[in-house]
Design a protein around this motif. Structure first.
Motif, PDB file in Angstrom:
ATOM      1  N   ILE A 124       0.825  -1.203   0.000  1.00  0.00           N
ATOM      2  CA  ILE A 124       0.000   0.000   0.000  1.00  0.00           C
ATOM      3  C   ILE A 124       0.866   1.263   0.000  1.00  0.00           C
ATOM      4  N   GLN A 125       1.877   1.280   0.910  1.00  0.00           N
ATOM      5  CA  GLN A 125       2.644   2.520   1.079  1.00  0.00           C
ATOM      6  C   GLN A 125       3.726   2.694   0.017  1.00  0.00           C
ATOM      7  N   ASP A 126       4.536   1.649  -0.214  1.00  0.00           N
ATOM      8  CA  ASP A 126       5.665   1.811  -1.128  1.00  0.00           C
ATOM      9  C   ASP A 126       5.252   1.667  -2.585  1.00  0.00           C
ATOM     10  N   TYR A 127       4.328   0.758  -2.855  1.00  0.00           N
ATOM     11  CA  TYR A 127       4.005   0.489  -4.256  1.00  0.00           C
ATOM     12  C   TYR A 127       2.680   1.103  -4.691  1.00  0.00           C
ATOM     13  N   LYS A 128       2.020   1.776  -3.764  1.00  0.00           N
ATOM     14  CA  LYS A 128       0.781   2.486  -4.081  1.00  0.00           C
ATOM     15  C   LYS A 128      -0.251   1.587  -4.778  1.00  0.00           C
ATOM     16  N   ILE A 129      -0.314   0.348  -4.330  1.00  0.00           N
ATOM     17  CA  ILE A 129      -1.320  -0.560  -4.890  1.00  0.00           C
ATOM     18  C   ILE A 129      -2.446  -0.659  -3.870  1.00  0.00           C
ATOM     19  N   SER A 130      -3.661  -0.268  -4.267  1.00  0.00           N
ATOM     20  CA  SER A 130      -4.743  -0.402  -3.294  1.00  0.00           C
ATOM     21  C   SER A 130      -5.188  -1.850  -3.259  1.00  0.00           C
ATOM     22  N   PRO A 131      -5.271  -2.405  -2.055  1.00  0.00           N
ATOM     23  CA  PRO A 131      -5.565  -3.830  -1.933  1.00  0.00           C
ATOM     24  C   PRO A 131      -6.938  -4.180  -2.498  1.00  0.00           C
ATOM     25  N   LYS A 132      -6.988  -5.298  -3.223  1.00  0.00           N
ATOM     26  CA  LYS A 132      -8.262  -5.797  -3.724  1.00  0.00           C
ATOM     27  C   LYS A 132      -8.770  -6.842  -2.739  1.00  0.00           C
ATOM     28  N   VAL A 133      -9.961  -7.336  -3.012  1.00  0.00           N
ATOM     29  CA  VAL A 133     -10.598  -8.264  -2.082  1.00  0.00           C
ATOM     30  C   VAL A 133      -9.706  -9.491  -1.848  1.00  0.00           C
ATOM     31  N   HIS A 134      -8.959  -9.870  -2.885  1.00  0.00           N
ATOM     32  CA  HIS A 134      -8.057 -11.012  -2.793  1.00  0.00           C
ATOM     33  C   HIS A 134      -6.955 -10.809  -1.755  1.00  0.00           C
ATOM     34  N   HIS A 135      -6.399  -9.587  -1.764  1.00  0.00           N
ATOM     35  CA  HIS A 135      -5.320  -9.297  -0.808  1.00  0.00           C
ATOM     36  C   HIS A 135      -5.844  -9.318   0.626  1.00  0.00           C
ATOM     37  N   TYR A 136      -7.015  -8.702   0.815  1.00  0.00           N
ATOM     38  CA  TYR A 136      -7.629  -8.748   2.143  1.00  0.00           C
ATOM     39  C   TYR A 136      -7.865 -10.198   2.536  1.00  0.00           C
ATOM     40  N   GLY A 137      -8.332 -10.987   1.573  1.00  0.00           N
ATOM     41  CA  GLY A 137      -8.626 -12.397   1.832  1.00  0.00           C
ATOM     42  C   GLY A 137      -7.396 -13.123   2.366  1.00  0.00           C
ATOM     43  N   CYS A 138      -6.244 -12.903   1.705  1.00  0.00           N
ATOM     44  CA  CYS A 138      -4.998 -13.551   2.146  1.00  0.00           C
ATOM     45  C   CYS A 138      -4.666 -13.144   3.576  1.00  0.00           C
ATOM     46  N   MET A 139      -4.762 -11.843   3.851  1.00  0.00           N
ATOM     47  CA  MET A 139      -4.377 -11.335   5.171  1.00  0.00           C
ATOM     48  C   MET A 139      -5.302 -11.869   6.266  1.00  0.00           C
ATOM     49  N   ILE A 140      -6.605 -11.870   5.976  1.00  0.00           N
ATOM     50  CA  ILE A 140      -7.566 -12.331   6.985  1.00  0.00           C
ATOM     51  C   ILE A 140      -7.388 -13.825   7.232  1.00  0.00           C
ATOM     52  N   ASP A 141      -7.110 -14.555   6.148  1.00  0.00           N
ATOM     53  CA  ASP A 141      -6.833 -15.986   6.261  1.00  0.00           C
ATOM     54  C   ASP A 141      -5.601 -16.201   7.145  1.00  0.00           C
ATOM     55  N   LEU A 142      -4.564 -15.402   6.881  1.00  0.00           N
ATOM     56  CA  LEU A 142      -3.308 -15.501   7.632  1.00  0.00           C
ATOM     57  C   LEU A 142      -3.537 -15.243   9.127  1.00  0.00           C
ATOM     58  N   LEU A 143      -4.270 -14.175   9.405  1.00  0.00           N
ATOM     59  CA  LEU A 143      -4.522 -13.818  10.805  1.00  0.00           C
ATOM     60  C   LEU A 143      -5.417 -14.859  11.479  1.00  0.00           C
ATOM     61  N   GLY A 144      -6.450 -15.298  10.756  1.00  0.00           N
ATOM     62  CA  GLY A 144      -7.388 -16.270  11.305  1.00  0.00           C
ATOM     63  C   GLY A 144      -6.703 -17.576  11.665  1.00  0.00           C
ATOM     64  N   MET A 157     -14.612  -2.628   0.507  1.00  0.00           N
ATOM     65  CA  MET A 157     -15.641  -3.433  -0.167  1.00  0.00           C
ATOM     66  C   MET A 157     -16.195  -4.457   0.815  1.00  0.00           C
ATOM     67  N   GLU A 158     -17.311  -5.069   0.438  1.00  0.00           N
ATOM     68  CA  GLU A 158     -17.891  -6.102   1.290  1.00  0.00           C
ATOM     69  C   GLU A 158     -17.005  -7.348   1.250  1.00  0.00           C
ATOM     70  N   PRO A 159     -16.774  -7.994   2.392  1.00  0.00           N
ATOM     71  CA  PRO A 159     -16.007  -9.247   2.373  1.00  0.00           C
ATOM     72  C   PRO A 159     -16.762 -10.300   1.553  1.00  0.00           C
ATOM     73  N   ASP A 160     -16.038 -11.090   0.774  1.00  0.00           N
ATOM     74  CA  ASP A 160     -16.725 -12.104  -0.042  1.00  0.00           C
ATOM     75  C   ASP A 160     -16.816 -13.427   0.721  1.00  0.00           C
ATOM     76  N   GLY A 161     -17.451 -14.393   0.088  1.00  0.00           N
ATOM     77  CA  GLY A 161     -17.662 -15.687   0.734  1.00  0.00           C
ATOM     78  C   GLY A 161     -16.358 -16.356   1.125  1.00  0.00           C
ATOM     79  N   ALA A 162     -15.318 -16.155   0.277  1.00  0.00           N
ATOM     80  CA  ALA A 162     -14.041 -16.809   0.564  1.00  0.00           C
ATOM     81  C   ALA A 162     -13.481 -16.319   1.893  1.00  0.00           C
ATOM     82  N   ILE A 163     -13.660 -15.028   2.176  1.00  0.00           N
ATOM     83  CA  ILE A 163     -13.123 -14.468   3.420  1.00  0.00           C
ATOM     84  C   ILE A 163     -13.848 -15.051   4.630  1.00  0.00           C
TER      85      ILE A 163
END
Ligand code: ZN
Ligand code: ZN
Length: 735
Positions: free
Chosen positions: A491-511, A528-534
């Motif tokens: 987000i900070q260095d590469y200025k890429i706004s996270p898509k639902v997929h990136h959130y999914g990976c992080m939430i999976d990792l934390l969970g 965005m709304e969390p999807d079923g995968a999350i």
């Protein structure tokens, strides 16, 4: 030769000097020259040339210009021969200069053309309106704006800018080189604008994506021809604005402008890419009614359209109906199967194509390799790799090599994927992504992250796909802190706004790490709304950490979001079972039955001798079924002998297999492994691909099988790869 000798030679007196040709009508009726018009190849031309020399005609520029014209312009000509004739002329006239310059331009040799052009000027022959269009076209083709500008200066000096042909050529040169402002200036300065100059500028605007400018100018054309309509339709198509593209087409029909073949090709492509089957069908009727039905290019486009709109049956029947197929026909049909996830059909058709000795090209391979990757058909993929190596002297196509990396990684052969990657001389970001994601899928976080550092070090900019790979590598390996820091860097260095997929990976990792508070905090920041995968990954994490109340909460979200997905019901009932809450198990189970939901059956495939065999749970359809079940029983016996205790909590409620009770040893992956054991030599690695997640019981059984039979077993499930070896799995039981 005899034919020429029989014609009575007409010898012209030698006082015809260059640039003082005999009267035109005398030359025109000259037999050697009239033969030129029927000349088909360079050999005949050389004979005519010697005849011309014999008759003394070679001293006339008209005759020589005719010879040069054939050699320089005709597709069966020979430019070097044209130049050699040209070199014999002492003082070539404008026509001769123009002809030889045009020849050089046609062969795309701008340098040679300019050299001649300079020679023309320095020998004081004045260029005319026929000199410039070919040079300008050559500047356009070779992207030479600088040279084009200089030529433009000459045009102005000679006052030829008002010539319609030169004028349009200037606009075209600037427009094709992306200098649309210059093109516009030339256009604006002209006192009379012919439709061609409008169309040329519109095409320039449209093809470069300046659709508003194109549209405005389009509105100003006095008479719109089919070419200008096509420019608008194709322009919007190129920018993926399919609705606009189609609405221009509809307007064109309303204005009663007759479409041509290229209109229809654009419209079909728009239908294919936007899934507009209705319009596609209308176009098909139109094509047939207007007698274009036999045009191969159009039928190929129709096949592509039907395939992309998921009507593969009609696509195939059009394909079969072709009296003569070209390579594109095969490519669109094979690509259609791959696009529609009919991977086996894609490979079958590819095989058929080779049997008919149709030579594939890189597009064919780009369509076939993903099918191998999805099926896990490693032998087939390897065979294609060897075929590609045989047919290309040096394999430099980056897209093709990237596709090979992807195929090897998805087929479980990471070493081969690395080798292809290392062999590449030039890499695209996609090639890096293919290997980074490939390594991540195999749970090899270390190498995946190393490769990422190398990618950055070599000056490639990671994109959102790179980060999906990196984050899932961290997830597979349980690297929470590292994953966090990559997520922040993205987000900070590469200025890429996270898509639902990136959130999914992080939430999976934390969970999975049991950090449910952190996971929910991150979720609340999602734009965005969390999807079923999350929700699903959180539910799975609850099972791992035995969090029953939390599981109920997450499951309720999933029930609302995906009301027809039985997965969450099964998972929740398994979580209850794990907590010995049998009443709740029964309640969920009843609800599931009441809803009458059917789940995707578990299916495992294994490739033996380049043939992909598929197994369902309790499958008895395989011709070697008896032997497979005997082996399966033997495996069961040995498992018990080695102290394997089946995990009964998932027996009835296994989320990844048929809901009906099936013996655990008859799960699809177990049948595939049994088949692998009886049909390969001892010690051979067994590779299987499952469409769903491997169930817990099969996972622990497979670990033991790898030890008992001393086999490496590589299994790809819906999420990742498991490398079973000597009783262990590479996923460290985290999956
Ligand atoms: Zn299983
Ligand atoms: Zn595993």
């Amino acid at each position: 030769m005899a034919m020429f000798l029989s014609t009575s030679p007409v010898v012209y007196p030698l006082h015809f000097l260059p640039n003082s040709d005999p009267p035109y009508h005398l030359l025109q009726s000259q037999p050697s020259l009239s033969l030129l018009s029927k000349c088909k190849n360079i050999e005949t031309l050389k004979q005519i040339h010697s005849q011309i020399i014999k008759t003394g005609l070679h001293n006339t520029q008209f005759a020589l210009s005719k010879l040069i014209e054939f050699c320089a312009i005709d597709s069966s000509g020979d430019l070097s021969y044209a130049v050699s004739i040209f070199d014999t002329i002492e003082e070539p006239n404008t026509l001769v200069w123009n002809t030889v310059i045009r020849g050089q331009c046609l062969s795309s040799s701008l340098i040679n053309a300019l050299e001649l052009y300079v020679g023309m000027i320095s020998s004081e022959v004045v260029p005319n309106s026929y000199t410039f269009p070919s040079i300008l076209k050559c500047c356009a083709k070779s992207g030479s704006t600088h040279e084009g500008k200089q030529i433009h200066g000459h045009v102005l000096k000679l006052g030829l800018d008002s010539d319609a042909f030169v004028h349009t050529s200037l606009i075209n040169m600037y427009a094709q080189n992306g200098k649309l402002d210059c093109a516009r200036q030339v256009f604006d300065k002209s006192p009379h604008r012919d439709p061609v100059s409008y169309t040329t500028l519109i095409t320039g605007y449209a093809s470069r994506g300046y659709l508003e400018d194109a549209r405005k100018l389009f509105g100003e054309i006095p008479v719109k021809d089919v070419v200008s309509w096509n420019a608008m339709i194709a322009g919007y198509l190129q920018r993926s604005q399919f609705d606009q593209s189609v609405s221009f087409f509809e307007e064109m029909l309303r204005e009663r402008v007759m479409p041509n073949e290229s209109t229809m090709l654009s419209v079909l492509s728009a239908c294919a890419q936007s899934g507009n089957l209705e319009l596609g069908k209308w176009v098909r009727d139109w094509i047939e009614e207007n007698g274009f039905g036999a045009k191969l290019r159009l039928v190929n486009a129709l096949i592509d359209m039907y395939a992309k709109c998921d009507d593969l049956v009609t696509a195939r029947s059009l394909f079969e109906g072709l009296p003569q197929k070209d390579l594109i026909s095969w490519n669109v049909m094979i690509g259609g199967y791959t696009h529609g996830s009919f991977y086996k059909e894609a490979l079958c058709l590819f095989r058929e194509m080779l049997e008919l000795r149709v030579v594939p090209n890189d597009v064919t391979f780009l369509n076939v390799l993903p099918a191998c990757a999805q099926l896990g058909a490693l032998d087939y993929g390897k065979w294609i790799h060897a075929y590609i190596n045989r047919s290309f002297n040096s394999l430099t196509n980056t897209a093709l090599l990237t596709s090979l990396i992807n195929m090897y990684a998805k087929c479980g052969d990471v070493e081969a994927a690395k080798q292809v990657f290392d062999s590449m001389k030039t890499r695209s970001p996609a090639s890096w992504n293919a290997l980074i994601c490939g390594l991540a899928m195999h749970g090899d976080a270390t190498h995946s992250l190393d490769l990422f550092s190398r990618m950055v070090h070599e000056g490639f900019r990671p994109d959102d796909i790179t980060f999906v790979g990196i984050l899932s590598a961290c997830t597979q390996a349980g690297l929470v802190d590292l994953g966090q820091s990559y997520f922040n860097a993205m987000i900070q260095d590469y200025k890429i706004s996270p898509k639902v997929h990136h959130y999914g990976c992080m939430i999976d990792l934390l969970g999975r790490a049991g950090l449910f508070d952190e996971a929910e905090a991150l979720m609340s920041t999602m734009p965005m709304e969390p999807d079923g995968a999350i929700w699903g990954s959180l539910l799975a994490a609850c099972k791992l950490h035995k969090k029953v109340e939390m599981a109920e909460k997450f499951a309720n979200h999933l029930f609302k979001l995906e009301p027809s997905n039985p997965g969450p019901y099964v998972l929740l009932s398994n979580i209850y079972a794990g907590a010995n809450r049998w009443d709740d198990v029964a309640r969920v189970r009843t609800r599931l039955n009441d809803l009458g939901m059917k789940k995707v059956p578990g299916c495992t495939s294994i490739e033996i001798n380049s043939i992909v065999h598929e197994f369902l749970v309790g499958d008895k359809l395989h011709p070697q079924s008896k032997a497979i079940y005997e082996m399966s029983d033997e495996v069961d016996r040995l498992l018990t002998l080695h102290g394997h205790v089946p995990d009964t909590s998932e027996v009835l409620y296994d989320m990844d297999e048929d809901l009906k009770e099936g013996a655990l040893s008859h799960h699809s992956e177990r049948l595939a492994i049994a088949y692998g054991l009886i049909s390969t030599k001892p010690g051979t690695t067994i590779r299987i691909v499952k469409n769903l997640r491997v169930c817990g019981n099969c996972h622990s059984a497979t670990k033991l099988i790898s030890k008992i039979f001393n086999r490496e077993i590589i299994a790809r499930d819906r999420n990742r790869f498991h490398h079973f070896k000597e009783g262990q799995c590479s996923c460290m039981d985290r999956w």
